[in-house]
Write a protein that holds these residues in place. Structure first.
Motif, short mmCIF file in Angstrom:
data_model
loop_
_atom_site.label_atom_id
_atom_site.label_comp_id
_atom_site.label_asym_id
_atom_site.label_seq_id
_atom_site.Cartn_x
_atom_site.Cartn_y
_atom_site.Cartn_z
N GLN A 31 2.77 13.01 -10.97
CA GLN A 31 3.83 13.91 -11.39
C GLN A 31 4.18 13.70 -12.86
N LEU A 32 4.23 12.40 -13.28
CA LEU A 32 4.54 12.10 -14.68
C LEU A 32 3.46 12.62 -15.62
N GLU A 33 2.22 12.56 -15.18
CA GLU A 33 1.14 13.10 -16.01
C GLU A 33 1.31 14.60 -16.23
N GLU A 34 1.73 15.29 -15.17
CA GLU A 34 1.99 16.72 -15.32
C GLU A 34 3.17 16.96 -16.27
N GLN A 45 0.83 -1.21 0.00
CA GLN A 45 0.00 0.00 0.00
C GLN A 45 0.86 1.25 0.00
N GLN A 46 1.98 1.21 0.74
CA GLN A 46 2.88 2.35 0.74
C GLN A 46 3.49 2.55 -0.65
N LYS A 47 3.91 1.43 -1.28
CA LYS A 47 4.47 1.54 -2.62
C LYS A 47 3.43 2.04 -3.62
N LEU A 48 2.18 1.56 -3.46
CA LEU A 48 1.12 2.01 -4.36
C LEU A 48 0.89 3.51 -4.21
N GLN A 49 0.87 3.97 -2.98
CA GLN A 49 0.68 5.40 -2.75
C GLN A 49 1.82 6.21 -3.37
N SER A 50 3.04 5.69 -3.18
CA SER A 50 4.20 6.38 -3.78
C SER A 50 4.12 6.36 -5.30
#
Length: 526
Positions: free
Chosen positions: A131-134, A119-124
């Motif tokens: 950020q990549l979308e931006e 879950q932590q990795k998913l959130q990250s």
């Protein structure tokens, strides 16, 4: 009273059973004796009947009653023993269930920890995706602006690239754009964990890796494909951190001196090489080479793959003399492990030939290419794409020596084989594209019949009704055939056969446009 354990009860019961069985046997013997006595001679019976008329039946009844009680005791004892055995079975099953419950509790705790980490990795990852979308939106905006500048530059430089640039492609044997490094096609990466993973890997190669004691994990092959996809799109800001994070995780779990760590170092080195960070890539490859030698042995195929990648890196930097011994060592390992006629040996021979070609060792170049060609044709068949690629490479070596006739023969072989595979045997009505081009040069065909006019043989019903149509349908490696068209066209132009050159070049351009347009059509339909 002291408590009696189950085991003691069972032991006492077994002792009692033994005593009862002995008593039963004794009573049976006595009863049999009495019955025998009753069957003696008549005189003895009369005497016994007079003396013991009342005693015999009484004794027999007592014995029979005692026997019945003994039988009852034995039955009850057997039941007790069976019950004890059942209780032991139940207790064992209970202990087994308790052990399973403890194991499930431990697995549950482990899965909870894994879920929390995931879950932590998913959130990250979601944050990185956002950020990549931006970044993507920004890059698309910048690309929309640069597009107009690119159009202007293309229009300004289109007038002088038809001749010399195409011949340089023929001389290099690569068929790539001018801004590309000509060594990219001629120095193929050849590692079980590098770019060859994008093409189908022969099952024998994986079987050989397993028999050698090390198989690259599926997760690393998947990660490699993902990294290469990002790198091919120029998204190094994603590919490099992805490799570094995977490398860090592997070193934590397996230690630095592990074959998986060497595999990850190879992948990261290839990304650095694409960024022209040759020093960093060389350091990583040397580290990977030391790990693989230490863990897998000096003669493992993975060691040969790393040696090859290091040789490719030196070749891209122009250090051909430093690269050649590495390439020869990789060839030696593969010949020893895989056999002298394995396709991977032929691939290594191609790289070695190119290194020698850049050092003007043309005699060795021809020997290496000829041997690679023999391996490919015998093991993979004449229609394999590597056959056409190797013929193109050998033709480029001939061109550098001024052997234009030999180069022309090889180019024609590639195009003829592509034509035969799609349209059948060659005859007067079924000619390969190079023959059509030469007949146009000689004036035997008019522009309309050769270029797709109203003539029935040259229009849409024939192979060349639309230039490139035959090439698009041919079941061969299209980029290689397209390269051959351009190379032979450049050779015709050098020989002054401008009409023939224009025919092949026009076919190559149209074929390329059709291939580039194909993906967009698919996306629209889907």
């Amino acid at each position: 009273m002291t408590a009696v354990t189950q085991e003691e009860v069972v032991n006492h019961t077994r002792t009692i059973v033994q005593g009862l069985e002995a008593l039963r046997n004794e009573h049976t013997t006595i009863l049999a004796g009495l019955n025998t006595a009753l069957q003696h001679t008549q005189q003895q019976q009369q005497i016994e009947q007079q003396n013991n008329r009342d005693n015999v039946p009484e004794k027999a009844g007592i014995l029979q009653k005692s026997l019945d009680q003994i039988e009852l005791g034995l039955s009850e004892a057997q039941i007790m023993l069976a019950l004890a055995s059942h209780l032991q079975t139940v207790e064992a099953e209970k202990q087994k269930q308790r052990a399973q419950v403890r194991r499930l509790c431990q697995e549950n705790m482990w899965l909870r920890d894994e879920l929390a980490t995931t879950q932590q990795k998913l959130q990250s990852s979601e944050q990185r995706v956002a950020q990549l979308e931006e970044d993507k939106k920004h890059l698309e905006f910048m690309a929309s602006i640069k597009k107009y500048d690119a159009d202007v530059q293309e229009g300004a430089g289109s007038g002088d690239t038809s001749g010399t640039s195409q011949y340089s492609a023929a001389g290099a044997g690569a068929g790539k754009d001018k801004h590309d490094d000509s060594t990219v096609d001629l120095f193929p990466d050849d590692d079980a964990d590098d770019r060859t993973a994008l093409s189908p890997t022969p099952p024998a190669q994986f079987a050989q890796q397993i028999s050698a004691g090390y198989e690259i994990p599926a997760r690393l092959r998947t990660l490699h494909n993902l990294v290469i996809q990002y790198a091919s799109q120029g998204r190094y800001e994603v590919a490099v951190p992805l490799c570094k994070q995977a490398l860090e995780d592997l070193e934590k779990t397996s230690g630095h001196d592990h074959p998986d760590v060497a595999t990850m170092l190879n992948i990261l080195a290839l990304v650095y090489r694409d960024q022209n960070k040759y020093k960093e890539a060389a350091n990583l490859l040397n580290d990977a080479l030391n790990i693989r030698k230490k863990t897998l042995g000096d003669n493992h195929p993975a060691v040969a793959a790393t040696l090859n990648n290091l040789a490719v890196l030196y070749g891209k930097r122009g250090k051909y003399k430093d690269a050649e011994p590495l390439c020869k060592r990789a060839l030696e390992i593969r010949e020893k492990v895989l056999g002298r006629d394995h396709p991977d040996v032929a691939k290594q021979l191609n790289n070695l030939a190119l290194l020698c070609q850049n050092q003007a060792k043309y005699e060795e170049v021809e020997r290496y290419y000829q041997r690679a060609l023999e391996i490919y044709e015998s093991k993979l068949g004449p229609d394999d794409s590597n056959v056409a690629k190797t013929k193109n490479n050998l033709a480029s070596a001939y061109l550098k020596q001024g052997k234009y006739k030999e180069a022309e023969t090889l180019y024609k072989q590639v195009l003829t084989r592509a034509h035969e595979k799609e349209f059948g045997a060659i005859d007067s009505q079924n000619k390969p594209i190079w023959q059509v081009a030469e007949e146009r040069e000689e004036g035997k065909l008019t522009g309309a019949t050769a270029g797709g006019g109203d003539d029935k043989k040259g229009n849409g019903s024939g192979p060349y009704g639309d230039y490139g149509g035959w090439h698009k349908a041919a079941k061969v490696d299209s980029p290689t055939v397209n390269t051959t068209l351009k190379n032979l066209g450049a050779l015709y132009r050098r020989q002054g056969k401008f009409e023939a050159a224009e025919t092949l070049e026009d076919c190559a351009v149209r074929s390329k446009k059709e291939m580039e347009a194909a993906p967009s059509k698919v996306s629209l339909n889907s």
